[in-house]
Design an enzyme around this catalytic site. Structure first.
Site, PDB file in Angstrom:
ATOM      1  CB  THR A   1      71.183  -2.406  55.338  1.00 52.64           C
ATOM      2  OG1 THR A   1      71.450  -1.161  54.702  1.00 52.64           O
ATOM      3  CG2 THR A   1      72.440  -3.253  55.348  1.00 52.64           C
TER       4      THR A   1
ATOM      5  CD  GLN B   1     107.959  26.737  55.442  1.00 48.20           C
ATOM      6  OE1 GLN B   1     108.233  25.713  54.816  1.00 48.20           O
ATOM      7  NE2 GLN B   1     108.606  27.865  55.235  1.00 48.20           N
TER       8      GLN B   1
ATOM      9  CG  LEU C   1      94.138  19.518  68.910  1.00 47.75           C
ATOM     10  CD1 LEU C   1      93.918  20.077  67.506  1.00 47.75           C
ATOM     11  CD2 LEU C   1      92.814  19.293  69.599  1.00 47.75           C
TER      12      LEU C   1
ATOM     13  N   GLY D   1      98.815  14.677  71.376  1.00 47.85           N
ATOM     14  CA  GLY D   1      98.154  13.767  72.330  1.00 47.85           C
ATOM     15  C   GLY D   1      96.761  14.252  72.704  1.00 47.85           C
TER      16      GLY D   1
ATOM     17  CD  GLU E   1      71.663   7.739  53.652  1.00 51.30           C
ATOM     18  OE1 GLU E   1      71.268   7.575  52.486  1.00 51.30           O
ATOM     19  OE2 GLU E   1      70.944   8.094  54.591  1.00 51.30           O
TER      20      GLU E   1
HETATM   21  P1  TGC Z   1      69.627   0.005  39.421  1.00 53.33           P
HETATM   22  O1  TGC Z   1      69.391  -0.995  38.335  1.00 53.33           O
HETATM   23  O2  TGC Z   1      70.604   1.095  39.198  1.00 53.33           O
HETATM   24  O3  TGC Z   1      68.220   0.700  39.785  1.00 53.33           O
HETATM   25  C1  TGC Z   1      67.082  -0.082  40.151  1.00 53.33           C
HETATM   26  C2  TGC Z   1      65.833   0.722  39.861  1.00 53.33           C
HETATM   27  O4  TGC Z   1      65.849   1.940  40.610  1.00 53.33           O
HETATM   28  C3  TGC Z   1      65.793   3.073  39.720  1.00 53.33           C
HETATM   29  N1  TGC Z   1      66.627   4.112  40.340  1.00 53.33           N
HETATM   30  C4  TGC Z   1      66.138   5.188  40.936  1.00 53.33           C
HETATM   31  N2  TGC Z   1      64.882   5.645  41.090  1.00 53.33           N
HETATM   32  C5  TGC Z   1      64.694   6.786  41.776  1.00 53.33           C
HETATM   33  N3  TGC Z   1      65.695   7.471  42.322  1.00 53.33           N
HETATM   34  C6  TGC Z   1      66.973   7.050  42.202  1.00 53.33           C
HETATM   35  N4  TGC Z   1      67.958   7.722  42.767  1.00 53.33           N
HETATM   36  C7  TGC Z   1      67.240   5.862  41.490  1.00 53.33           C
HETATM   37  N5  TGC Z   1      68.356   5.161  41.192  1.00 53.33           N
HETATM   38  C8  TGC Z   1      67.955   4.085  40.486  1.00 53.33           C
HETATM   39  C9  TGC Z   1      66.306   2.545  38.412  1.00 53.33           C
HETATM   40  O5  TGC Z   1      65.841   3.314  37.338  1.00 53.33           O
HETATM   41  C10 TGC Z   1      65.721   1.157  38.412  1.00 53.33           C
HETATM   42  O6  TGC Z   1      64.325   1.257  38.115  1.00 53.33           O
HETATM   43  P2  TGC Z   1      63.490   0.022  37.496  1.00 53.33           P
HETATM   44  O7  TGC Z   1      62.124   0.577  37.280  1.00 53.33           O
HETATM   45  O8  TGC Z   1      64.218  -0.341  36.212  1.00 53.33           O
HETATM   46  O9  TGC Z   1      63.524  -1.088  38.503  1.00 53.33           O
HETATM   47  O10 TGC Z   1      69.935  -0.781  40.763  1.00 53.33           O
HETATM   48  P3  TGC Z   1      71.160  -1.729  41.155  1.00 53.33           P
HETATM   49  O11 TGC Z   1      70.583  -2.947  41.800  1.00 53.33           O
HETATM   50  O12 TGC Z   1      72.093  -1.917  39.987  1.00 53.33           O
HETATM   51  O13 TGC Z   1      71.900  -0.900  42.305  1.00 53.33           O
HETATM   52  C11 TGC Z   1      72.559   0.282  42.061  1.00 53.33           C
HETATM   53  C12 TGC Z   1      73.321   0.745  43.324  1.00 53.33           C
HETATM   54  C13 TGC Z   1      74.455  -0.196  43.662  1.00 53.33           C
HETATM   55  C14 TGC Z   1      73.868   2.121  43.005  1.00 53.33           C
HETATM   56  C15 TGC Z   1      72.346   0.852  44.524  1.00 53.33           C
HETATM   57  O14 TGC Z   1      71.905  -0.417  44.908  1.00 53.33           O
HETATM   58  C16 TGC Z   1      72.962   1.532  45.718  1.00 53.33           C
HETATM   59  O15 TGC Z   1      72.927   2.752  45.808  1.00 53.33           O
HETATM   60  N6  TGC Z   1      73.543   0.752  46.695  1.00 53.33           N
HETATM   61  C17 TGC Z   1      74.007   1.304  47.941  1.00 53.33           C
HETATM   62  C18 TGC Z   1      73.056   0.913  49.059  1.00 53.33           C
HETATM   63  C19 TGC Z   1      72.811   2.023  50.017  1.00 53.33           C
HETATM   64  O16 TGC Z   1      73.111   3.180  49.796  1.00 53.33           O
HETATM   65  N7  TGC Z   1      72.169   1.687  51.120  1.00 53.33           N
HETATM   66  C20 TGC Z   1      71.802   2.662  52.080  1.00 53.33           C
HETATM   67  C21 TGC Z   1      70.936   2.065  53.145  1.00 53.33           C
HETATM   68  S1  TGC Z   1      70.095   3.292  54.122  1.00 53.33           S
HETATM   69  C22 TGC Z   1      71.299   3.942  55.108  1.00 53.33           C
HETATM   70  O17 TGC Z   1      72.438   3.662  55.016  1.00 53.33           O
HETATM   71  C23 TGC Z   1      70.822   4.928  56.088  1.00 53.33           C
HETATM   72  S2  TGC Z   1      71.997   5.566  57.147  1.00 53.33           S
HETATM   73  C24 TGC Z   1      71.121   6.898  57.692  1.00 53.33           C
HETATM   74  C25 TGC Z   1      71.712   7.690  58.759  1.00 53.33           C
HETATM   75  O18 TGC Z   1      71.894   7.188  59.885  1.00 53.33           O
HETATM   76  O19 TGC Z   1      71.939   8.895  58.500  1.00 53.33           O
HETATM   77  P1  FAD Z   2      79.095  -4.484  51.970  1.00 54.79           P
HETATM   78  O1  FAD Z   2      78.060  -4.188  50.976  1.00 54.79           O
HETATM   79  O2  FAD Z   2      79.291  -5.900  52.388  1.00 54.79           O
HETATM   80  O3  FAD Z   2      80.480  -3.902  51.437  1.00 54.79           O
HETATM   81  C1  FAD Z   2      81.745  -4.319  51.963  1.00 54.79           C
HETATM   82  C2  FAD Z   2      82.846  -3.695  51.102  1.00 54.79           C
HETATM   83  O4  FAD Z   2      82.735  -4.163  49.758  1.00 54.79           O
HETATM   84  C3  FAD Z   2      82.731  -2.158  51.027  1.00 54.79           C
HETATM   85  O5  FAD Z   2      84.004  -1.599  51.063  1.00 54.79           O
HETATM   86  C4  FAD Z   2      82.089  -1.914  49.669  1.00 54.79           C
HETATM   87  O6  FAD Z   2      82.443  -0.670  49.125  1.00 54.79           O
HETATM   88  C5  FAD Z   2      82.666  -3.055  48.853  1.00 54.79           C
HETATM   89  N1  FAD Z   2      81.823  -3.418  47.711  1.00 54.79           N
HETATM   90  C6  FAD Z   2      80.555  -3.907  47.727  1.00 54.79           C
HETATM   91  N2  FAD Z   2      80.097  -4.079  46.486  1.00 54.79           N
HETATM   92  C7  FAD Z   2      81.094  -3.683  45.652  1.00 54.79           C
HETATM   93  C8  FAD Z   2      81.234  -3.613  44.230  1.00 54.79           C
HETATM   94  N3  FAD Z   2      80.231  -3.937  43.389  1.00 54.79           N
HETATM   95  N4  FAD Z   2      82.397  -3.169  43.733  1.00 54.79           N
HETATM   96  C9  FAD Z   2      83.419  -2.802  44.548  1.00 54.79           C
HETATM   97  N5  FAD Z   2      83.359  -2.840  45.890  1.00 54.79           N
HETATM   98  C10 FAD Z   2      82.195  -3.276  46.426  1.00 54.79           C
HETATM   99  N6  FAD Z   2      71.012   0.823  56.520  1.00 54.79           N
HETATM  100  C11 FAD Z   2      69.665   1.022  56.503  1.00 54.79           C
HETATM  101  O7  FAD Z   2      68.953   0.430  55.721  1.00 54.79           O
HETATM  102  N7  FAD Z   2      69.089   1.901  57.370  1.00 54.79           N
HETATM  103  C12 FAD Z   2      69.808   2.589  58.291  1.00 54.79           C
HETATM  104  O8  FAD Z   2      69.235   3.393  59.063  1.00 54.79           O
HETATM  105  C13 FAD Z   2      71.218   2.381  58.355  1.00 54.79           C
HETATM  106  N8  FAD Z   2      71.966   2.987  59.310  1.00 54.79           N
HETATM  107  C14 FAD Z   2      73.299   2.656  59.454  1.00 54.79           C
HETATM  108  C15 FAD Z   2      74.025   3.134  60.553  1.00 54.79           C
HETATM  109  C16 FAD Z   2      75.357   2.750  60.736  1.00 54.79           C
HETATM  110  C17 FAD Z   2      76.098   3.228  61.939  1.00 54.79           C
HETATM  111  C18 FAD Z   2      75.986   1.928  59.773  1.00 54.79           C
HETATM  112  C19 FAD Z   2      77.423   1.536  59.920  1.00 54.79           C
HETATM  113  C20 FAD Z   2      75.275   1.456  58.691  1.00 54.79           C
HETATM  114  C21 FAD Z   2      73.919   1.792  58.519  1.00 54.79           C
HETATM  115  N9  FAD Z   2      73.151   1.249  57.481  1.00 54.79           N
HETATM  116  C22 FAD Z   2      71.791   1.469  57.412  1.00 54.79           C
HETATM  117  C23 FAD Z   2      73.738   0.260  56.576  1.00 54.79           C
HETATM  118  C24 FAD Z   2      74.636   0.852  55.496  1.00 54.79           C
HETATM  119  O9  FAD Z   2      73.889   1.481  54.504  1.00 54.79           O
HETATM  120  C25 FAD Z   2      75.482  -0.304  54.942  1.00 54.79           C
HETATM  121  O10 FAD Z   2      76.433  -0.627  55.949  1.00 54.79           O
HETATM  122  C26 FAD Z   2      76.179   0.071  53.644  1.00 54.79           C
HETATM  123  O11 FAD Z   2      75.237   0.245  52.599  1.00 54.79           O
HETATM  124  C27 FAD Z   2      77.217  -0.991  53.220  1.00 54.79           C
HETATM  125  O12 FAD Z   2      76.707  -2.276  53.319  1.00 54.79           O
HETATM  126  P2  FAD Z   2      77.531  -3.419  54.101  1.00 54.79           P
HETATM  127  O13 FAD Z   2      77.882  -2.893  55.430  1.00 54.79           O
HETATM  128  O14 FAD Z   2      76.731  -4.664  54.027  1.00 54.79           O
HETATM  129  O15 FAD Z   2      78.867  -3.572  53.277  1.00 54.79           O
END
Ligand code: TGC
Ligand code: FAD
Length: 392
Positions: A139, A287, A346, A348, A371
């Site tokens: 991110t 209930q 719960l 307060g 995620e």
């Molecule tokens: P899209 O066009 O769908 O895919 C791009 C390329 O990736 C391939 N692909 C995958 N490959 C392997 N495994 C998967 N699960 C895959 N999903 C997609 C796909 O085939 C494509 O390949 P290529 O070769 O054509 O390039 O990508 P998009 O840009 O349209 O994005 C799709 C979307 C929105 C679903 C994706 O960007 C997404 O999941 N966004 C959410 C971001 C997110 O989850 N961030 C998390 C950050 S890490 C975090 O939050 C850690 S917190 C940890 C903690 O504290 O526990």
């Molecule tokens: P934004 O992407 O700006 O989204 C804002 C709002 O817009 C959301 O409600 C979203 O659902 C909505 N939105 C966005 N796009 C669309 C769409 N196309 N259609 C409809 N609605 C949409 N990231 C890492 O890489 N590594 C980490 O270890 C990690 N740890 C984290 C720990 C904490 C405590 C937190 C809070 C976040 C962490 N993250 C990490 C980041 C996390 O993955 C992002 O916060 C998350 O993916 C959302 O991104 P953003 O906060 O920029 O929100």
């Protein structure tokens, strides 16, 4: 905090679907959480401190790399055992589960899957033992839900890479020894780099003032002309699919983890409702309170079954990204609803640190966002069932 009296609900005898190893692993994690996490977690959250002394215990119960092969220091367990460990950890606190999720699925997994043998040998045993802690930088300030737009980049300087950019919201970053950083090369292709603490120009400022996940350290990763040795590039996968592949594994762990948080809220509310007397009888006898409890146990049971099934599919190598996404979204939403209802039950007392519910509720506000947000996961299911991309 009051004594941890947790009793895990198993309304449909899911235990009969688990093997002896699953139960053994779960009991070890459950005992450890009761002994080491429950007594200190409220204090850590109030102080907004990650309890670092828990790292070696997390390693001992196999929470760092549960499914990484034993030859690299991992526990060599299956996906159900991995999930059960995450369930027990998040029963304790989402922040503790976060630390284990990041280490296992977002640091060890990409090194194991996309790294070369030298990188595996160099990093995995130390990560498994907790001697080294990692974080995962995807991110950015301007690219959260849409990581494809990232601007962090590196240039090939022949004898090293030069890395510039910044990552935000990174779990474990303030104390991590290494960071798996996703950045674009000169061709705009996303690659993973292992950035090590101490590299010049690399800093990890902590993010303060969080009302959620207070026992987990969150921060930035800042790269100002960081020279990264060429041997630190993960060679075996590029493109956004590389980090998204790691997210599959972490989201699966969260699906199990949030069941743990929900179980703790349900169990606490059930016990409290049997003891709390109002209008001359336990509130469990009203209930409206029974409706809440009945809905909670129903939703927990449904979540247990889709998640167990997902684990079986993952063991067979058949689980899809869309199935994992649905399970993560459903279970976080389920846990958050249960936490909110349990907190109301719960009265307060629900807002105090005497009980774990408010802490779970606040934590889950991060879990529903990271995620992939709830909305992003709805769109993943929407795309999967309609074939229409509504992201863009
Ligand atoms: P899209 O066009 O769908 O895919 C791009 C390329 O990736 C391939 N692909 C995958 N490959 C392997 N495994 C998967 N699960 C895959 N999903 C997609 C796909 O085939 C494509 O390949 P290529 O070769 O054509 O390039 O990508 P998009 O840009 O349209 O994005 C799709 C979307 C929105 C679903 C994706 O960007 C997404 O999941 N966004 C959410 C971001 C997110 O989850 N961030 C998390 C950050 S890490 C975090 O939050 C850690 S917190 C940890 C903690 O504290 O526990
Ligand atoms: P934004 O992407 O700006 O989204 C804002 C709002 O817009 C959301 O409600 C979203 O659902 C909505 N939105 C966005 N796009 C669309 C769409 N196309 N259609 C409809 N609605 C949409 N990231 C890492 O890489 N590594 C980490 O270890 C990690 N740890 C984290 C720990 C904490 C405590 C937190 C809070 C976040 C962490 N993250 C990490 C980041 C996390 O993955 C992002 O916060 C998350 O993916 C959302 O991104 P953003 O906060 O920029 O929100």
């Amino acid at each position: 905090m009051s004594t941890d009296l947790f009793q895990a609900p198993d309304y449909f005898q899911l235990d009969e679907l688990l093997n002896d190893e699953h139960k053994l692993v779960r009991e070890a994690a459950r005992d450890w959480v009761k002994r080491e996490v429950s007594p200190i977690i409220e204090d850590s959250c109030q102080k907004a401190e990650f309890p670092k002394h828990l790292i070696s215990g997390l390693a001992d119960i196999g929470a760092f790399g549960p499914y990484i092969p034993a030859e690299y220091g991992g526990a060599g367990l299956d996906q159900i055992s991995y999930g059960l460990i995450m369930q027990e950890l998040e029963r304790g606190d989402s922040g503790i589960r976060s630390t284990a999720s990041v280490q296992s699925s977002l640091v060890m997994y990409p090194i194991f899957k996309y790294g070369n043998e030298e990188q595996r040998q160099r990093f995995l045993p130390k990560l498994a033992s907790g001697e080294m802690v990692g974080c995962f930088g995807l991110t950015e300030p301007d690219f959260g839900s849409n990581p494809a737009g990232m601007v962090t980049n590196f240039k090939d300087m022949e004898d090293h890479y030069l890395l510039n950019g910044a990552k935000l919201w990174i779990s474990n970053s303030p104390f991590a020894d290494i960071a798996i950083v996703w950045a674009k090369n000169e061709q705009g292709r996303i690659k993973g780099l292992i950035v090590e603490r101490g590299m010049e120009g690399f800093t990890t400022p902590e993010t303060h003032n969080k009302w959620s996940l207070r026992a987990s350290a969150t921060g930035e990763l800042v790269f100002d002309n960081v020279k990264v040795p060429k041997e630190n590039l993960l060679p075996n996968k590029d493109g956004l699919g590389a980090p998204l592949g790691c997210l599959d594994s972490a989201r699966y762990g969260i699906a199990w983890g949030t069941i743990g948080a929900a179980m703790d809220c349900y169990d606490t509310a059930l016990r409290y409702s049997k003891q709390r007397i109002q209008f001359g009888k336990p509130i469990a006898g009203f209930q409206l309170q029974q409706k809440k409890l009945a809905e909670m146990i129903t939703e927990i049971t449904k979540a247990q079954f889709i998640t167990w099934r997902l684990g079986v599919l993952r063991n067979e190598g058949k689980a899809t990204t869309a199935q994992i996404s649905m399970c993560k979204r459903n279970n976080v939403d389920m846990a958050l609803t249960i936490a909110r209802d349990a907190r109301q039950m719960l009265g307060g007392m629900g807002i105090t640190g005497e009980y774990p519910i408010m802490r779970h509720m606040m934590n889950l506000e991060s879990v529903v966002t990271y995620e992939g947000t709830h909305d992003i996961h709805l769109l993943i299911t929407g795309l999967d069932i309609t074939g229409e991309n509504a992201f863009k």
